[in-house]
Design an enzyme around this catalytic site. Structure first.
Site, mmCIF file in Angstrom:
data_model
loop_
_atom_site.group_PDB
_atom_site.id
_atom_site.type_symbol
_atom_site.label_atom_id
_atom_site.label_comp_id
_atom_site.label_asym_id
_atom_site.label_seq_id
_atom_site.Cartn_x
_atom_site.Cartn_y
_atom_site.Cartn_z
ATOM 1 N N HIS A 1 5.223 -4.747 13.150
ATOM 2 C CA HIS A 1 3.779 -4.900 13.008
ATOM 3 C C HIS A 1 3.080 -5.123 14.347
ATOM 4 O O HIS A 1 1.988 -4.611 14.583
ATOM 5 C CB HIS A 1 3.471 -6.033 12.017
ATOM 6 C CG HIS A 1 3.814 -5.647 10.604
ATOM 7 N ND1 HIS A 1 4.467 -6.493 9.720
ATOM 8 C CD2 HIS A 1 3.619 -4.492 9.930
ATOM 9 C CE1 HIS A 1 4.644 -5.858 8.557
ATOM 10 N NE2 HIS A 1 4.140 -4.645 8.666
ATOM 11 N N ASP B 1 -6.315 6.958 -2.172
ATOM 12 C CA ASP B 1 -5.498 7.890 -1.412
ATOM 13 C C ASP B 1 -6.070 8.056 -0.008
ATOM 14 O O ASP B 1 -7.177 8.568 0.164
ATOM 15 C CB ASP B 1 -5.489 9.237 -2.162
ATOM 16 C CG ASP B 1 -4.594 10.254 -1.480
ATOM 17 O OD1 ASP B 1 -4.145 9.994 -0.335
ATOM 18 O OD2 ASP B 1 -4.338 11.304 -2.092
ATOM 19 N N GLY B 2 -5.302 7.596 0.977
ATOM 20 C CA GLY B 2 -5.746 7.657 2.367
ATOM 21 C C GLY B 2 -6.177 9.053 2.786
ATOM 22 O O GLY B 2 -7.148 9.222 3.523
ATOM 23 N N THR C 1 5.379 4.811 4.140
ATOM 24 C CA THR C 1 6.812 4.942 3.905
ATOM 25 C C THR C 1 7.262 6.255 4.543
ATOM 26 O O THR C 1 6.466 6.955 5.173
ATOM 27 C CB THR C 1 7.101 4.974 2.393
ATOM 28 O OG1 THR C 1 6.223 5.923 1.798
ATOM 29 C CG2 THR C 1 6.861 3.626 1.752
ATOM 30 N N ASP C 2 8.523 6.612 4.358
ATOM 31 C CA ASP C 2 9.034 7.851 4.939
ATOM 32 C C ASP C 2 8.448 9.053 4.207
ATOM 33 O O ASP C 2 7.956 8.928 3.094
ATOM 34 C CB ASP C 2 10.566 7.857 4.884
ATOM 35 C CG ASP C 2 11.153 6.869 5.890
ATOM 36 O OD1 ASP C 2 10.383 6.362 6.715
ATOM 37 O OD2 ASP C 2 12.359 6.604 5.846
ATOM 38 N N GLU D 1 -4.858 1.568 0.796
ATOM 39 C CA GLU D 1 -3.503 1.538 0.240
ATOM 40 C C GLU D 1 -3.555 2.183 -1.141
ATOM 41 O O GLU D 1 -4.419 1.869 -1.955
ATOM 42 C CB GLU D 1 -3.024 0.078 0.157
ATOM 43 C CG GLU D 1 -1.791 -0.163 -0.692
ATOM 44 C CD GLU D 1 -0.516 0.523 -0.164
ATOM 45 O OE1 GLU D 1 -0.142 0.279 0.986
ATOM 46 O OE2 GLU D 1 0.083 1.306 -0.941
ATOM 47 N N ASP E 1 0.642 3.290 8.430
ATOM 48 C CA ASP E 1 1.822 2.469 8.145
ATOM 49 C C ASP E 1 2.362 2.926 6.794
ATOM 50 O O ASP E 1 2.179 2.258 5.782
ATOM 51 C CB ASP E 1 1.422 0.989 8.122
ATOM 52 C CG ASP E 1 2.617 0.106 7.795
ATOM 53 O OD1 ASP E 1 3.766 0.557 7.949
ATOM 54 O OD2 ASP E 1 2.391 -1.053 7.365
HETATM 55 N N1 AG3 Z 1 6.586 1.019 6.611
HETATM 56 C C1 AG3 Z 1 7.576 1.771 7.346
HETATM 57 C C2 AG3 Z 1 8.932 1.761 6.736
HETATM 58 C C3 AG3 Z 1 9.869 2.696 7.391
HETATM 59 C C4 AG3 Z 1 11.223 2.673 6.808
HETATM 60 N N2 AG3 Z 1 11.920 3.775 7.238
HETATM 61 C C5 AG3 Z 1 13.127 3.842 7.780
HETATM 62 N N3 AG3 Z 1 13.891 2.781 7.845
HETATM 63 N N4 AG3 Z 1 13.513 4.936 8.264
HETATM 64 C C6 AG3 Z 1 6.810 -0.334 6.530
HETATM 65 C C7 AG3 Z 1 5.689 -1.082 5.922
HETATM 66 C C8 AG3 Z 1 5.522 -2.374 6.597
HETATM 67 N N5 AG3 Z 1 4.167 -2.763 6.668
#
Ligand code: AG3
Length: 587
Positions: free
Chosen positions: A70, A147-148, A167-168, A115, A165
Site C-alpha cells: 500500500h 464498475d471502475g 486483483t489479477d 470498488e 489496486d
Molecule cells: N491487490 C493486488 C493483489 C495481487 C495478488 N497477485 C499476485 N500475488 N500475483 C491487493 C489488494 C490490496 N489492497
C-alpha cells in the site's frame, strides 16, 4: 488447494498457480469462503501474519505486511508528481489500504474510490479495521460502489493520480487490463498525471508486466515499472506498472520524491524516496524487448532420389520440436497431394506451429515458436534431416510490438548451408506503404519470382471476445477468409484451444488447408494480438484480405510481411528484393 487439514492443524495454500504454492497455518477462520456475487472472499487469522484477505483463493493482503504494497503503490506516484496531487482516484482497493496512505498527503483534497464489490469494503472494514483506519471518517474520502471501467469515463481530465489496486487479470478485474480501459485512464488524468497498476510477480507471472507495459505504452506518454517485494505476493520481485500523461514525467520522479518527502509531514515504514525501485536489469530488458515469438521460414530443395513420405515428415516435425525445445500439442494435420493441393503437415506446438509443404522438389518449412528460438539449431537440423545442401531463410520477429522500422531491421533474409559461412550475409525486406502493397500494379505478383507466396500478418489491439473464442476464429478461417480470398478449402477448419498454462500463449490456434496453400494462425488473448500465416500459390486481393481480417478482429494496426516462396534457385539478393514489409493502420 485452499484450506487443508494437516493433522490437528488447519493450513491455507494459495491457488494462484497450478504448479507452485505457498501456505500458512491458520489459527481461526474469521469469514468462511463466501460468494460475493463477484468473487469468493475469505478472511483468515494467523499467528504469524495477523488477518489475511483472500479473493478467489489468492492472497490480497496480510495485516503483517500490507504496508509494503500500500505504501509503494500510493506514495510512489504521489511523490513522483511535479505538483502536489489534489484529486486521486482509486479503482478497486476495497480494503481501503491505498486510500489510507493517499489521505496522509495533505495536498490531497479528494479521494474517490470505485470498488465493484461492496462486500470487500464491508467485511474488511468489520474484520480488519486497522487497514482502513480513519478512511471512512475522512471527509475527503468518497466511495462509489460500481464498475471502475464505467465510472472513469465520466472523469475526463480530473485526476492527478489514478491507482488501480485490482486483483489479477483473471475474474472480475479482466476488463481493467484492456486497451480501452487504459485509454480512459489516460483521458481521466490531468496533464503530468500518473497512473499505477499492480501487474504481478515478475518471475512467476512473466507475461503480466510485459503485457501491461505494452498496453500502457500504447496509451501513455511514458511507462515505468516499480519493483518491490513483500510476503503476501509469492515470488519475490513484484511489479507495479506506471504510465504518465505527458513525456518526461518519470525523468524527474526520483528528484521530486527526494524533495517532497521530507516536507510531507509524515513518516513511512516501507516506502522511501531513497529506494529507486527500478526493476532488475534483466526484467527491464524483457519489458522493453519481449515479443510473442520468433519464426524461421525455410525453403529447401529435396534431393531428387527420395521424396520424404508422410511418416518421415511427421518425424521431422517431432524432432524439430525436440531440437528447439518445444512441446508438440495434439496430432499433426496432414493433406496428401491429390488435385495439386500439395503435401502438407502442420504440427501445433505451444500456440504456434511447425509446418511442411511440398511442391515438386521444393519443401517450404515454417518453424514458429513462442519461446526463444535456437535458430541455427532449427535450420541445421532440417538441412541434415532432409539431406539437402542449403536453405533459403527468413527470420521474422513475430508480435514484437515494435514500430515498422525496428521490425524491418530485425527481419533477416539469408542463405544457410553449403557455400555460406554460418549465417552469411543477411538482407532486410523492402519497406513499402500499404497503399503500394494493395495497389493493382504491385510488382510482387508480376515479378515471376513468386510461384507461391506467403502473407504474414501480426495484428495488434484486437477484440478480446473475438480472439479468445475458438468458434469466432474458426468462422473467420473456415468461412470468411476463404470467401474474401477466393481460396478453396481442403478439409475442415481446425481451431483447438490447448489451454496453455502460460498467459503469453493462452488462446486458440487455427489451421485451414487450401488448395495450394494453408492458413495457420494463433490468437494471443492476453496480448490482444494475432499472428497469421497464409501460404498460397494463387494470388488474391491483398488489401481486401488484410483489411477484412483486421476488420473482423477489430485490430487497430498490423505489421505484414510478404515472402516469395519456392525460390531456392534464385540469388539471395533477388529474393530479398522481392520480400516486403508494410504497416497497416486499422479503421
Ligand atoms: N491487490 C493486488 C493483489 C495481487 C495478488 N497477485 C499476485 N500475488 N500475483 C491487493 C489488494 C490490496 N489492497
Amino acid at each position: 488447494m485452499g484450506l487443508v487439514k494437516k493433522g490437528k492443524d488447519l493450513w491455507f495454500f494459495e491457488d494462484l498457480y497450478s504448479d507452485t504454492t505457498y501456505g500458512f497455518k491458520v489459527s481461526k477462520v474469521i469469514v468462511p469462503e463466501t460468494d460475493t456475487g463477484f468473487q469468493k472472499l475469505m478472511i483468515l487469522e494467523t499467528d504469524r501474519f495477523g488477518r489475511v484477505l483472500i479473493l478467489d483463493g489468492i492472497v490480497q493482503l496480510t495485516e503483517e505486511d500490507e504496508g509494503i504494497y500500500h505504501e509503494w503503490i500510493a506514495h510512489w506516484p504521489l511523490f513522483a508528481l511535479q505538483k502536489p496531487a489534489r484529486h486521486v482516484l482509486i479503482i478497486g482497493g476495497g480494503d481501503c489500504g491505498v486510500a489510507r496512505e493517499v489521505l496522509r498527503h495533505q495536498s490531497v483534497q479528494k479521494v474517490t474510490m470505485v470498488e465493484i464489490d461492496r462486500m470487500v469494503c464491508d467485511l474488511t472494514r468489520r474484520h480488519m479495521p486497522a487497514v482502513c483506519a480513519g478512511v471512512y471518517e475522512d471527509p475527503r474520502f468518497k466511495l462509489i460502489v460500481g464498475d471502475g471501467a464505467e465510472v472513469i469515463r465520466r472523469m475526463k481530465g480530473k485526476c492527478d493520480v489514478i491507482v488501480i489496486d485490482s486483483t489479477d487479470p483473471i475474474g472480475p478485474a479482466q476488463s481493467l487490463f484492456s486497451t480501452d480501459f487504459y485509454q480512459s485512464v489516460y483521458d481521466a488524468l490531468t496533464d503530468g498525471g500518473i497512473t499505477i497498476h499492480q501487474t504481478g510477480a515478475l518471475i512467476l507471472q512473466p507475461f503480466e508486466a510485459p503485457g501491461s507495459w505494452r498496453q500502457i505504452e500504447r496509451s501513455f506518454d511514458d511507462v515505468r515499472v516499480v519493483q518491490f517485494a513483500n510476503i503476501s505476493y509469492m515470488g519475490g520481485p513484484f511489479s507495479l506498472t506506471a504510465g504518465s500523461k505527458g513525456k518526461g514525467v518519470f525523468k524527474n520522479a526520483e528528484r521530486n520524491a527526494l524533495k517532497a518527502y521530507p516536507k510531507a509531514g509524515f513518516k513511512t515504514s516501507w516506502y522511501s524516496p531513497c529506494i529507486p525501485a527500478h526493476p532488475y536489469p534483466e526484467f527491464q530488458k524483457r519489458l522493453e524487448t519481449d515479443k510473442y515469438g520468433e519464426e524461421i521460414v525455410m525453403d529447401i530443395e529435396l534431393p531428387s532420389r527420395s521424396l520424404p513420405d508422410a511418416k518421415k515428415v511427421g518425424r521431422w516435425a517431432l524432432q524439430t520440436c525436440d531440437a528447439i525445445h518445444m512441446l508438440p500439442f495434439g496430432e499433426a494435420i496432414t493433406a496428401g497431394s491429390v488435385r495439386g493441393e500439395g503435401e502438407t503437415l502442420v504440427q501445433y506446438v505451444e500456440t504456434s506451429a511447425i509446418s511442411y509443404r511440398r511442391y515438386g522438389r521444393l519443401a517450404a518449412l515454417n518453424c514458429f515458436t513462442c519461446a526463444a528460438l535456437p535458430m541455427e539449431d532449427a535450420i541445421r537440423f532440417s538441412i541434415d534431416y532432409f539431406k539437402t545442401q542449403r536453405a533459403l531463410c527468413w527470420y521474422l520477429p513475430r508480435g514484437s510490438f515494435a514500430d515498422i522500422r525496428k521490425a524491418r531491421n530485425n527481419t533477416k533474409i539469408f542463405a544457410y548451408g553449403a557455400g555460406t559461412d554460418g549465417l552469411g550475409k543477411a538482407y532486410r525486406p523492402r519497406l513499402i506503404d500499404s497503399a503500394d502493397a494493395f495497389a493493382r500494379d504491385f510488382p510482387f505478383f508480376r515479378s515471376g519470382i513468386a510461384p507461391q507466396f506467403e502473407l504474414v500478418m501480426d495484428i495488434y489491439d484486437c477484440d478480446y471476445e473475438k480472439i479468445a473464442s475458438s468458434a469466432a476464429v474458426a468462422e473467420w478461417a473456415g468461412g470468411i477468409f476463404p470467401k474474401i480470398s477466393g481460396l478453396s478449402t481442403v478439409g475442415k477448419v481446425d481451431a483447438p484451444d490447448f489451454g496453455h498454462a502460460k498467459k503469453k500463449t493462452a488462446g486458440p490456434s487455427v489451421v485451414q488447408l487450401f488448395k495450394g496453400g494453408s492458413n495457420i494462425s494463433h490468437y494471443a488473448a492476453n496480448w490482444l494480438m494475432i499472428v497469421v500465416n497464409i501460404v498460397s500459390d494463387r494470388k488474391f486481393n491483398l488489401g481486401k484480405a488484410v483489411r477484412r481480417t483486421m476488420g473482423y478482429f477489430k485490430g487497430r494496426y498490423a505489421i505484414c510481411w510478404l515472402l516469395p516462396r519456392g525460390n531456392t534457385g534464385q540469388p539471395l539478393k533477388k529474393v530479398a528484393d522481392n520480400t516486403y514489409i508494410f504497416f497497416v493502420e486499422g479503421k
